[in-house]
Design a protein around this motif. Sequence first.
Motif, PDB file in Angstrom:
ATOM      1  N   LYS A  51       0.823  -1.216   0.000  1.00  0.00           N
ATOM      2  CA  LYS A  51       0.000   0.000   0.000  1.00  0.00           C
ATOM      3  C   LYS A  51       0.855   1.263   0.000  1.00  0.00           C
ATOM      4  CE  LYS A  51      -4.172  -1.796   2.207  1.00  0.00           C
ATOM      5  NZ  LYS A  51      -5.051  -1.749   3.381  1.00  0.00           N
ATOM      6  N   LYS A  52       2.022   1.211   0.616  1.00  0.00           N
ATOM      7  CA  LYS A  52       2.882   2.384   0.737  1.00  0.00           C
ATOM      8  C   LYS A  52       3.780   2.609  -0.481  1.00  0.00           C
ATOM      9  CE  LYS A  52       3.151   1.867   5.737  1.00  0.00           C
ATOM     10  NZ  LYS A  52       4.013   1.489   6.857  1.00  0.00           N
ATOM     11  N   GLU A  53       3.919   1.613  -1.345  1.00  0.00           N
ATOM     12  CA  GLU A  53       4.872   1.745  -2.447  1.00  0.00           C
ATOM     13  C   GLU A  53       4.191   2.147  -3.753  1.00  0.00           C
ATOM     14  OE1 GLU A  53       6.742  -2.088  -2.518  1.00  0.00           O
ATOM     15  OE2 GLU A  53       5.089  -3.019  -3.574  1.00  0.00           O
ATOM     16  N   SER A  54       4.993   2.615  -4.663  1.00  0.00           N
ATOM     17  CA  SER A  54       4.498   3.005  -5.981  1.00  0.00           C
ATOM     18  C   SER A  54       4.358   1.761  -6.857  1.00  0.00           C
ATOM     19  CB  SER A  54       5.462   3.985  -6.638  1.00  0.00           C
ATOM     20  OG  SER A  54       6.684   3.320  -6.927  1.00  0.00           O
ATOM     21  N   VAL A  55       3.701   1.937  -7.984  1.00  0.00           N
ATOM     22  CA  VAL A  55       3.554   0.828  -8.935  1.00  0.00           C
ATOM     23  C   VAL A  55       4.929   0.415  -9.459  1.00  0.00           C
ATOM     24  CG1 VAL A  55       2.566   0.121 -11.152  1.00  0.00           C
ATOM     25  CG2 VAL A  55       1.206   1.499  -9.573  1.00  0.00           C
ATOM     26  N   ALA A  56       5.808   1.389  -9.683  1.00  0.00           N
ATOM     27  CA  ALA A  56       7.163   1.088 -10.166  1.00  0.00           C
ATOM     28  C   ALA A  56       7.918   0.214  -9.150  1.00  0.00           C
ATOM     29  CB  ALA A  56       7.924   2.373 -10.445  1.00  0.00           C
ATOM     30  N   ASP A  57       7.807   0.564  -7.868  1.00  0.00           N
ATOM     31  CA  ASP A  57       8.453  -0.244  -6.832  1.00  0.00           C
ATOM     32  C   ASP A  57       7.820  -1.629  -6.767  1.00  0.00           C
ATOM     33  OD1 ASP A  57      10.173   1.790  -6.156  1.00  0.00           O
ATOM     34  OD2 ASP A  57       8.966   2.499  -4.461  1.00  0.00           O
ATOM     35  N   PHE A  58       6.515  -1.690  -6.919  1.00  0.00           N
ATOM     36  CA  PHE A  58       5.794  -2.962  -6.921  1.00  0.00           C
ATOM     37  C   PHE A  58       6.339  -3.872  -8.031  1.00  0.00           C
ATOM     38  CE2 PHE A  58       2.172  -5.629  -8.258  1.00  0.00           C
ATOM     39  CZ  PHE A  58       1.794  -6.184  -7.052  1.00  0.00           C
ATOM     40  N   GLU A  59       6.565  -3.297  -9.201  1.00  0.00           N
ATOM     41  CA  GLU A  59       7.123  -4.064 -10.328  1.00  0.00           C
ATOM     42  C   GLU A  59       8.561  -4.473 -10.058  1.00  0.00           C
ATOM     43  OE1 GLU A  59       6.730  -1.488 -13.709  1.00  0.00           O
ATOM     44  OE2 GLU A  59       4.697  -2.187 -14.145  1.00  0.00           O
ATOM     45  N   THR A  60       9.369  -3.510  -9.622  1.00  0.00           N
ATOM     46  CA  THR A  60      10.792  -3.760  -9.392  1.00  0.00           C
ATOM     47  C   THR A  60      11.016  -4.864  -8.367  1.00  0.00           C
ATOM     48  OG1 THR A  60      11.302  -1.452  -9.894  1.00  0.00           O
ATOM     49  CG2 THR A  60      12.973  -2.698  -8.695  1.00  0.00           C
ATOM     50  N   MET A  61      10.221  -4.850  -7.319  1.00  0.00           N
ATOM     51  CA  MET A  61      10.394  -5.836  -6.248  1.00  0.00           C
ATOM     52  C   MET A  61       9.638  -7.128  -6.528  1.00  0.00           C
ATOM     53  SD  MET A  61      10.317  -3.497  -2.907  1.00  0.00           S
ATOM     54  CE  MET A  61      11.145  -1.930  -2.842  1.00  0.00           C
TER      55      MET A  61
END
Length: 143
Positions: A51-61
């Motif tokens: 919930k706290k992360e961006s979509v880009a971070d969601f993809e990267t991780m």
Amino acid sequence: MKQVWRTSFLVWVGVVCLLGTQSVFAQVCPDETSMVDGSKQALVEFIGTVKKESVADFETMDHQKSAVFKLSLHEGMLGDLAKCLDKAAQDPAASKDAAAAAKAQHDATVKLQEKLKQQEAAIKDAKESKDAKALVEKIDLST
């Protein structure tokens, strides 16, 4: 004096029996329950992170795959708990109340397991990361 002693003794026996029955029920499937509780807490923390992360971070991780894996693991633990509760519900040594409570908890566990399987499939099938992220944020762990 003997009457007071007998009454006290009977009250004590009643309390011991009552507390003993509750502790036996509390001990039904303790390992499985503990594992499910730990897994649930890990999922709650994971959902909070997503919930706290961006979509880009969601993809990267690669959190889409992580969510599918964590849900699959949690479902397996729920399955183990359901098996244990089913055995407890069918135990001839268990009281009617304990068996009924184990059966009710079994049914709720199986219902939750099915709900999580559907959520897992939706996350796995999501084509866009933003859709998968939204689904992860909405994971419902309640029965």
